[in-house]
Design an enzyme around this catalytic site. Structure first.
Site, PDB file in Angstrom:
ATOM      1  N   ASP A  15      22.210 -11.595   7.834  1.00  0.00           N
ATOM      2  CA  ASP A  15      21.728 -12.938   7.489  1.00  0.00           C
ATOM      3  C   ASP A  15      21.431 -12.893   6.000  1.00  0.00           C
ATOM      4  O   ASP A  15      20.505 -12.209   5.557  1.00  0.00           O
ATOM      5  CB  ASP A  15      20.468 -13.257   8.307  1.00  0.00           C
ATOM      6  CG  ASP A  15      19.927 -14.644   8.000  1.00  0.00           C
ATOM      7  OD1 ASP A  15      20.332 -15.230   6.975  1.00  0.00           O
ATOM      8  OD2 ASP A  15      19.088 -15.127   8.773  1.00  0.00           O
ATOM      9  N   TYR A 232       7.433  -7.659  10.745  1.00  0.00           N
ATOM     10  CA  TYR A 232       8.460  -8.669  11.028  1.00  0.00           C
ATOM     11  C   TYR A 232       9.240  -8.982   9.761  1.00  0.00           C
ATOM     12  O   TYR A 232       8.737  -9.643   8.870  1.00  0.00           O
ATOM     13  CB  TYR A 232       7.803  -9.930  11.582  1.00  0.00           C
ATOM     14  CG  TYR A 232       8.772 -11.051  11.911  1.00  0.00           C
ATOM     15  CD1 TYR A 232       9.861 -10.839  12.753  1.00  0.00           C
ATOM     16  CD2 TYR A 232       8.590 -12.323  11.396  1.00  0.00           C
ATOM     17  CE1 TYR A 232      10.736 -11.865  13.075  1.00  0.00           C
ATOM     18  CE2 TYR A 232       9.468 -13.359  11.703  1.00  0.00           C
ATOM     19  CZ  TYR A 232      10.535 -13.114  12.549  1.00  0.00           C
ATOM     20  OH  TYR A 232      11.404 -14.136  12.867  1.00  0.00           O
ATOM     21  N   LYS A 235      16.204 -10.169  10.994  1.00  0.00           N
ATOM     22  CA  LYS A 235      16.432 -10.332  12.422  1.00  0.00           C
ATOM     23  C   LYS A 235      17.501  -9.359  12.882  1.00  0.00           C
ATOM     24  O   LYS A 235      18.396  -9.018  12.139  1.00  0.00           O
ATOM     25  CB  LYS A 235      16.878 -11.763  12.716  1.00  0.00           C
ATOM     26  CG  LYS A 235      15.766 -12.815  12.725  1.00  0.00           C
ATOM     27  CD  LYS A 235      14.672 -12.548  13.762  1.00  0.00           C
ATOM     28  CE  LYS A 235      15.196 -12.608  15.177  1.00  0.00           C
ATOM     29  NZ  LYS A 235      15.518 -13.953  15.614  1.00  0.00           N
ATOM     30  N   ASP A 290      14.713 -23.608  16.891  1.00  0.00           N
ATOM     31  CA  ASP A 290      15.571 -22.585  16.264  1.00  0.00           C
ATOM     32  C   ASP A 290      16.495 -21.918  17.288  1.00  0.00           C
ATOM     33  O   ASP A 290      16.740 -20.706  17.209  1.00  0.00           O
ATOM     34  CB  ASP A 290      14.742 -21.512  15.545  1.00  0.00           C
ATOM     35  CG  ASP A 290      14.172 -22.011  14.228  1.00  0.00           C
ATOM     36  OD1 ASP A 290      14.475 -23.150  13.838  1.00  0.00           O
ATOM     37  OD2 ASP A 290      13.416 -21.242  13.596  1.00  0.00           O
TER      38      ASP A 290
END
Ligand code: F6R
Ligand code: MG
Ligand code: MG
Length: 378
Positions: A15, A232, A235, A290
């Site tokens: 991404d 975090y 992804k 999303d």
């Protein structure tokens, strides 16, 4: 000594930034990927390529003869992602460079942010391949279909009917928390395999091989960026390569688990369960909350170190672009709505262990000092 020629399929994704939030890869980024892939094909580094997207993930499918983990192939992918991320930054696209966790390339993109699935094969007379790419989900999401395809006779008739498959299949499983791996053989160790891979947030099937001759049949990405970074970031939206037919599950058996939706981790903020929706490339975009998490499947034939092509254009089948998957899509919408009605209540939201690697930690940290001890008098 005769050394058989080998062909490698590399599917590397990242991404690097997207249009309107985490929705879709826009054209200027595709153009950069196309340009770099074309150059690499002209110089002979790769033999064939196909650029596509799974939602906000830019996917580079490269077929070549350099083997797995080849630094030139990985560098090509890395440089392409870096260039696309720079463009994303210039255009102020959202999440520019999101999955690029390191600054300098060190020979292999594994552990640097991009997701990788690779498979080196000795080409059979005709070798059908299906590649899968999913968005808004995580490594481990392919455990369920891989089990159905290679170990479940209720899915794969060939396990019962084709004598070449009666031997069963071996599954390499990675424990992503302890960084250990184990191989389990089905049907003998079916229950042990299920005991592990049902825990999709921890145990991830990395490879499947035919038991009789170790023929490689499937390879999937295992990276968990949050475990790499300890928080975090980026992804894990996974990728997978499966090989089919002639003593292996048929393409139709490889696709059969997707007739119905199933739940995966990683919807909204990497913090929710969501129903996986099989879609054609035309619907490879995430919208509501999303999502819902989506998966695309592309089929092709490997030919002489590349992808079978027509006038230089690879012949690619967009396999989920088919009404046969309408039921799964409807189920995904319906079951997604049920989960969303539950808002922030489990099981719509992930359990606490998985939430450890999300932004909720900052909220808990902020509240920590306000907790008081509860005594029996309270
Ligand atoms: C990104 C993803 C999204 C984001 C969400 C919040 O792959 O899964 O659901 O987590 O849109 O994004 P930020 O924090 O960037 O506003
Ligand atoms: Mg994104
Ligand atoms: Mg994504």
């Amino acid at each position: 000594m005769f050394v058989p020629k080998k062909t490698t399929i590399s599917l590397i994704k990242c991404d690097v930034g997207s249009l309107a939030g985490h929705h879709i890869v826009p054209k200027p980024l595709f153009d950069i990927a196309e340009k770099n892939m074309k150059n690499a094909a002209e110089t002979g580094l790769i033999n064939s390529y196909y650029v596509f997207n799974a939602g906000d993930d830019l996917e580079l499918l490269m077929v070549h003869e350099k083997g797995e983990h080849n630094h030139m192939i990985h560098e090509l992918a890395w440089n392409t992602f870096k260039e696309a991320a720079d463009k994303a930054l210039e255009l102020k696209l959202y999440g520019a460079g999101q999955d690029i966790l390191k600054t300098a390339f060190s020979g292999n993109v594994c552990g640097m942010g991009p997701g990788v699935a690779e498979m080196e094969i000795e080409e059979r007379g005709a070798d059908p391949i299906v590649v899968f790419a999913a968005d808004k989900t995580s490594a481990g999401s392919f455990n369920y279909p891989l089990f159905r395809v290679f170990a479940d006779p209720m899915n794969t008739a060939g396990l019962v009917i084709d004598p070449n498959m009666l031997c069963g299949f071996k599954f390499d499983v990675v424990d992503t928390v302890e960084n250990k791996a184990i191989t389990l053989k089905c049907p003998e160790e079916t229950y042990e395999l299920l005991a592990l891979i049902g825990t999709v947030g921890r145990y991830v099937i990395s490879r499947v091989r035919r038991a009789s001759d170790d023929l490689i049949c499937a390879s999937s990405s295992v990276s968990k960026l949050s475990l790499i970074a300890g928080k975090y970031v980026g992804k894990d939206d996974p990728v997978m390569i499966a090989r089919a037919q002639h003593g292996l599950p048929a393409v139709g058996e490889v696709l059969a688990p997707f007739m119905h939706t199933y739940f995966v981790m990683g919807w909204m903020r990497g913090s929710h369960w969501g129903p996986l929706m099989p879609v054609g490339l035309n619907a490879s975009k995430c919208t509501v909350f999303d999502g819902p998490p989506r998966i695309v499947a592309l089929g092709f034939q490997v030919a002489d170190g590349g992808i079978a092509s027509d006038e230089g254009k690879p012949l690619i089948a967009d396999l989920f672009d088919d009404p046969a998957f309408d039921l799964a899509r409807q189920e995904a919408v319906r079951e997604g709505a049920t989960l969303r009605r539950m808002g922030e209540f489990e099981p719509a939201r992930l359990g606490p262990e998985e939430m450890e690697y999300t932004t909720i930690q900052q909220v808990l940290h902020k509240l920590a000092k306000r907790f008081t001890t509860v005594t029996s008098d309270d």
